[in-house]
Design an enzyme around this catalytic site. Structure first.
Site, PDB file in Angstrom:
ATOM      1  N   GLU A  90       0.835  -1.218   0.000  1.00  0.00           N
ATOM      2  CA  GLU A  90       0.000   0.000   0.000  1.00  0.00           C
ATOM      3  C   GLU A  90       0.862   1.257   0.000  1.00  0.00           C
ATOM      4  O   GLU A  90       0.642   2.184  -0.792  1.00  0.00           O
ATOM      5  CB  GLU A  90      -0.915   0.035   1.234  1.00  0.00           C
ATOM      6  CG  GLU A  90      -1.956  -1.081   1.312  1.00  0.00           C
ATOM      7  CD  GLU A  90      -2.951  -1.078   0.170  1.00  0.00           C
ATOM      8  OE1 GLU A  90      -3.019  -0.107  -0.600  1.00  0.00           O
ATOM      9  OE2 GLU A  90      -3.673  -2.081   0.033  1.00  0.00           O
ATOM     10  N   ASN A 132       1.348   3.885  -3.079  1.00  0.00           N
ATOM     11  CA  ASN A 132       0.963   5.294  -2.898  1.00  0.00           C
ATOM     12  C   ASN A 132       2.075   6.242  -3.335  1.00  0.00           C
ATOM     13  O   ASN A 132       1.810   7.269  -3.966  1.00  0.00           O
ATOM     14  CB  ASN A 132       0.591   5.563  -1.440  1.00  0.00           C
ATOM     15  CG  ASN A 132      -0.837   5.159  -1.125  1.00  0.00           C
ATOM     16  OD1 ASN A 132      -1.604   4.811  -2.012  1.00  0.00           O
ATOM     17  ND2 ASN A 132      -1.190   5.200   0.148  1.00  0.00           N
ATOM     18  N   ARG A 176      -9.216   3.891  -8.042  1.00  0.00           N
ATOM     19  CA  ARG A 176      -8.655   3.716  -6.703  1.00  0.00           C
ATOM     20  C   ARG A 176      -9.822   3.771  -5.727  1.00  0.00           C
ATOM     21  O   ARG A 176     -10.796   4.493  -5.947  1.00  0.00           O
ATOM     22  CB  ARG A 176      -7.631   4.818  -6.389  1.00  0.00           C
ATOM     23  CG  ARG A 176      -6.556   4.981  -7.455  1.00  0.00           C
ATOM     24  CD  ARG A 176      -5.171   4.835  -6.881  1.00  0.00           C
ATOM     25  NE  ARG A 176      -4.901   3.513  -6.407  1.00  0.00           N
ATOM     26  CZ  ARG A 176      -4.254   2.563  -7.093  1.00  0.00           C
ATOM     27  NH1 ARG A 176      -3.839   2.798  -8.304  1.00  0.00           N
ATOM     28  NH2 ARG A 176      -4.032   1.386  -6.560  1.00  0.00           N
TER      29      ARG A 176
HETATM   30  N1  ATP Z   1       2.825   9.073  -0.826  1.00  0.00           N
HETATM   31  C1  ATP Z   1       1.806   9.902  -1.094  1.00  0.00           C
HETATM   32  N2  ATP Z   1       2.037  11.112  -1.713  1.00  0.00           N
HETATM   33  C2  ATP Z   1       1.031  11.953  -1.986  1.00  0.00           C
HETATM   34  N3  ATP Z   1      -0.264  11.711  -1.705  1.00  0.00           N
HETATM   35  C3  ATP Z   1      -0.564  10.549  -1.101  1.00  0.00           C
HETATM   36  C4  ATP Z   1       0.441   9.590  -0.758  1.00  0.00           C
HETATM   37  N4  ATP Z   1      -0.156   8.537  -0.158  1.00  0.00           N
HETATM   38  C5  ATP Z   1      -1.471   8.811  -0.113  1.00  0.00           C
HETATM   39  N5  ATP Z   1      -1.740  10.025  -0.676  1.00  0.00           N
HETATM   40  C6  ATP Z   1      -3.076  10.678  -0.773  1.00  0.00           C
HETATM   41  O1  ATP Z   1      -3.941  10.047   0.154  1.00  0.00           O
HETATM   42  C7  ATP Z   1      -5.092   9.510  -0.501  1.00  0.00           C
HETATM   43  C8  ATP Z   1      -5.560   8.252   0.192  1.00  0.00           C
HETATM   44  O2  ATP Z   1      -4.599   7.195   0.061  1.00  0.00           O
HETATM   45  P1  ATP Z   1      -5.124   5.683   0.122  1.00  0.00           P
HETATM   46  O3  ATP Z   1      -3.987   4.782  -0.108  1.00  0.00           O
HETATM   47  O4  ATP Z   1      -5.901   5.510   1.374  1.00  0.00           O
HETATM   48  O5  ATP Z   1      -6.167   5.614  -1.076  1.00  0.00           O
HETATM   49  P2  ATP Z   1      -5.869   5.576  -2.647  1.00  0.00           P
HETATM   50  O6  ATP Z   1      -4.429   5.308  -2.893  1.00  0.00           O
HETATM   51  O7  ATP Z   1      -6.431   6.798  -3.261  1.00  0.00           O
HETATM   52  O8  ATP Z   1      -6.727   4.322  -3.115  1.00  0.00           O
HETATM   53  P3  ATP Z   1      -6.324   2.765  -2.944  1.00  0.00           P
HETATM   54  O9  ATP Z   1      -5.133   2.701  -2.025  1.00  0.00           O
HETATM   55  O10 ATP Z   1      -7.534   2.127  -2.331  1.00  0.00           O
HETATM   56  O11 ATP Z   1      -6.032   2.265  -4.287  1.00  0.00           O
HETATM   57  C9  ATP Z   1      -4.666   9.341  -1.947  1.00  0.00           C
HETATM   58  O12 ATP Z   1      -5.760   9.359  -2.837  1.00  0.00           O
HETATM   59  C10 ATP Z   1      -3.720  10.522  -2.147  1.00  0.00           C
HETATM   60  O13 ATP Z   1      -4.449  11.702  -2.408  1.00  0.00           O
HETATM   61 MG    MG Z   2      -3.394   3.763  -1.972  1.00  0.00          MG
END
Ligand code: ATP
Ligand code: MG
Lengths: 102, 139
Positions: free
Chosen positions: B46, B50, B104
């Site tokens: 995860e 990200n 996502r």
């Molecule tokens: N390393 C990162 N850099 C910048 N923004 C981030 C980062 N990690 C998370 N985010 C932000 O936080 C939000 C939520 O992250 P999360 O992993 O919970 O969901 P997602 O990645 O959008 O979806 P999924 O993980 O279910 O595919 C992301 O949509 C993004 O906007």
């Molecule tokens: Mg994610």
């Protein structure tokens, strides 16, 4: 990851082997979508017996197919789910909208 | 000295499976259950995903991983030097995603939180994001 597709009438059975993550989800998505459109698929069965790993990228790709199939008036079923994958299906709430079996 | 390992990879999606496998292999030295190791693998996947998808928005960049064994726990730090997160508590809400068009689900942070014993997110817009998480024996 590799996937095998089998069409029975308007039902598509997808057998997945390996790990479903952001990298492999793209392949899953394009191959399944192509078959759905090509064969006018209504119902989708995902056979997860060979799935050894899945993260939230897998949730996204299953939800995407769920939306498409529901729009076609069909159903999505996930079968033969392993414990670790079951855990992620559970917390994502997918188990309440899909038909899941072990 | 406590045991540790450091790893650096370019932000390429092919490295997601590599990093989670390496961290799981390093964690084996702790007497964790098979389920714990699978949890670690998922949480690492995860965080790395990200960094690649959001931090660097599929552009070039580096993802750094540091693992330490501390008092019967494995501490994992995953960092990127990407766009950063404006509002961390909003980003951590279940189902929040800034990329719904990319299919996502907004469940990544929820997975990290439920699968690990501890999760700390530090981020600065324009500078990057550091995820620190912990899994302990019998945690
Ligand atoms: N390393 C990162 N850099 C910048 N923004 C981030 C980062 N990690 C998370 N985010 C932000 O936080 C939000 C939520 O992250 P999360 O992993 O919970 O969901 P997602 O990645 O959008 O979806 P999924 O993980 O279910 O595919 C992301 O949509 C993004 O906007
Ligand atoms: Mg994610």
């Amino acid at each position: 990851m590799d996937i095998k597709l089998e069409t029975i009438g308007t039902t598509l059975v997808v057998k997945i082997n390996g790990e479903i993550d952001h990298h492999t989800a793209q392949v899953f998505k394009s191959e399944v979508d192509r078959e759905i459109n090509l064969r006018n698929i209504v119902n989708l069965v995902l056979d997860f017996d060979g799935v050894t790993f899945m993260d939230s990228s897998g949730i996204g790709v299953v939800v995407g197919r769920y939306k498409e199939i529901t729009a076609r008036g069909g159903k999505v079923m996930i079968i033969r789910v392993k414990p670790q994958v079951d855990k992620i299906l559970e917390i994502s709430g997918l188990k309440t909208i899909l038909e899941c079996s072990h | 000295m406590e045991n540790y390992m450091k790893l650096e990879v370019p932000a390429k999606s092919i490295n997601e499976s590599f990093v989670r496998a390496v961290v799981a292999a390093f964690s084996v030295q702790l007497d964790l259950s098979v389920e714990d190791l699978a949890d670690i693998k998922t949480a690492v996947s995860e965080a790395v995903t990200n960094s690649i998808v959001h931090g660097y928005a599929n552009m070039k960049g580096i993802v750094k991983v540091v693992c330490k064994v501390v008092d019967g726990c494995i501490e994992i730090e995953i960092s990127d030097f990407g766009v950063g997160i404006e509002d961390v508590s909003m980003a951590m809400q279940p189902l929040f995603t800034s990329k719904p068009e990319c299919e996502r689900s907004g469940m990544g942070f929820t997975v990290m939180q439920t699968f690990m014993d501890d999760l700390v997110v530090k981020s600065k817009p324009g500078e990057g994001t550091v995820i620190t998480m912990k899994k302990c024996i019998g945690g």
